[in-house]
Write an enzyme that holds these catalytic residues in place. Structure first.
Site, PDB file in Angstrom:
ATOM      1  N   ASP A 173       0.014   5.100   0.761  1.00 55.35           N
ATOM      2  CA  ASP A 173      -0.237   6.079   1.812  1.00 55.35           C
ATOM      3  C   ASP A 173      -0.213   5.412   3.194  1.00 55.35           C
ATOM      4  OD1 ASP A 173      -1.378   8.472   3.039  1.00 55.35           O
ATOM      5  OD2 ASP A 173      -3.303   7.451   2.998  1.00 55.35           O
TER       6      ASP A 173
ATOM      7  N   ASP B 102       0.884  -1.158   0.000  1.00 58.95           N
ATOM      8  CA  ASP B 102       0.000   0.000   0.000  1.00 58.95           C
ATOM      9  C   ASP B 102       0.931   1.219   0.000  1.00 58.95           C
ATOM     10  OD1 ASP B 102      -2.386   1.590   0.599  1.00 58.95           O
ATOM     11  OD2 ASP B 102      -1.468   1.822   2.582  1.00 58.95           O
TER      12      ASP B 102
HETATM   13  P1  B16 Z   1      -6.957  10.024  -3.896  1.00 65.25           P
HETATM   14  P2  B16 Z   1      -3.781   4.123  -0.183  1.00 65.25           P
HETATM   15  C1  B16 Z   1      -5.682   6.004  -0.188  1.00 65.25           C
HETATM   16  O1  B16 Z   1      -4.355   5.611  -0.468  1.00 65.25           O
HETATM   17  C2  B16 Z   1      -5.729   6.888   1.049  1.00 65.25           C
HETATM   18  O2  B16 Z   1      -5.326   6.139   2.197  1.00 65.25           O
HETATM   19  C3  B16 Z   1      -7.130   7.378   1.259  1.00 65.25           C
HETATM   20  O3  B16 Z   1      -7.182   8.224   2.403  1.00 65.25           O
HETATM   21  C4  B16 Z   1      -7.604   8.149   0.016  1.00 65.25           C
HETATM   22  O4  B16 Z   1      -8.950   8.553   0.160  1.00 65.25           O
HETATM   23  C5  B16 Z   1      -7.468   7.231  -1.203  1.00 65.25           C
HETATM   24  O5  B16 Z   1      -6.125   6.775  -1.319  1.00 65.25           O
HETATM   25  C6  B16 Z   1      -7.847   7.941  -2.500  1.00 65.25           C
HETATM   26  O6  B16 Z   1      -6.847   8.873  -2.790  1.00 65.25           O
HETATM   27  O7  B16 Z   1      -8.005  10.985  -3.425  1.00 65.25           O
HETATM   28  O8  B16 Z   1      -5.555  10.612  -3.916  1.00 65.25           O
HETATM   29  O9  B16 Z   1      -7.313   9.369  -5.218  1.00 65.25           O
HETATM   30  O10 B16 Z   1      -3.748   3.976   1.319  1.00 65.25           O
HETATM   31  O11 B16 Z   1      -4.678   3.124  -0.893  1.00 65.25           O
HETATM   32  O12 B16 Z   1      -2.393   4.227  -0.791  1.00 65.25           O
HETATM   33 MG    MG Z   2      -2.749   3.203   3.412  1.00 63.98          MG
END
Ligand code: B16
Ligand code: MG
Length: 217
Positions: A10, A8
């Protein structure tokens, strides 16, 4: 036997969670919501942008149309992208880049599995892109975690079977998604005690992670 690791992004490889929080907080304030907290932000980890917006709007007594909601999500994304322009390799979490490099030395295939549509920008700005074999992200999927789609696409790109992949995750939705994909998982950070995961650690810098045991080398 594990032949590939899907990370993953984030909260596992990079510290972008705080930037998501600040962007949502800015939007919340514009909507007159003053009690949006970091605690609420924990529930936004690993879920889609629209599901994250819902966590903010739960704190409002106003009703909004779907069109207005799409506009709010777009606005938050503008704030988030603005903050990503300052992103550098400093945002890489401790021992994350080193772990990826060590796995590749062991001939383990490495992918990113993130529901973020901004994953390519983040990988470019932090300099992680060249370390990763394949990227499966928000731009490739129609369903967000806890649906397994993002990890199944990552396995397909790595040319591996789901059961040959280990997922590294910091969110409850992501660990559920790994399980649904029939992949093993290593849970980190706020989810380090998640009972659905096979392995548990505080972060990628945790010396208790026994990669050789995980790969049964
Ligand atoms: P975006 P991951 C996720 O990343 C985030 O943890 C989550 O908080 C966010 O809403 C989601 O990506 C969508 O991100 O708005 O930048 O498209 O943890 O899957 O790497
Ligand atoms: Mg994450």
């Amino acid at each position: 036997m594990i032949k590939g690791v899907i990370f993953d992004l984030d909260g596992v490889l990079v510290a972008t969670d705080k930037l998501h929080y600040l962007a949502w907080k800015r939007l919340a304030q514009e909507l007159g919501i003053t009690n949006f907290t970091e605690q609420d932000n924990v529930r936004q980890r690993g879920v889609s942008r629209m599901a994250s917006l819902q966590v903010v709007l739960e704190k409002s007594n106003q009703q909004y149309t779907e069109q207005e909601k799409a506009g709010f999500a777009e606005k938050k994304n503008e704030y988030y992208i603005e903050s990503l322009t300052h992103l550098t390799k400093e945002a890489i979490l401790p021992n994350a880049a080193e772990t990826v490099a060590q796995l590749r030395e062991k001939k383990i295939r490495v992918a990113v599995g993130s529901v973020s549509k901004n994953a390519p920008i983040i990988l470019q700005r932090t300099g992680l892109y060249p370390l990763i074999d394949e990227v499966s992200c928000g731009l490739n999927i129609t369903r967000s975690k806890p649906d397994p789609q993002v990890f199944l696409i990552a396995a397909e790109k790595l040319a591996l079977k789901p059961e040959e992949c280990l997922v590294v995750e910091d969110s409850a939705a992501g660990i559920q998604a790994a399980k649904a994909a029939k992949m093993k998982s290593l849970a980190l950070g706020p989810e380090k005690e998640n009972p659905l995961a096979d392995y548990h650690a505080a972060s990628l810098a945790d010396p208790s992670i026994n990669w050789d045991m995980i790969f049964e080398l």
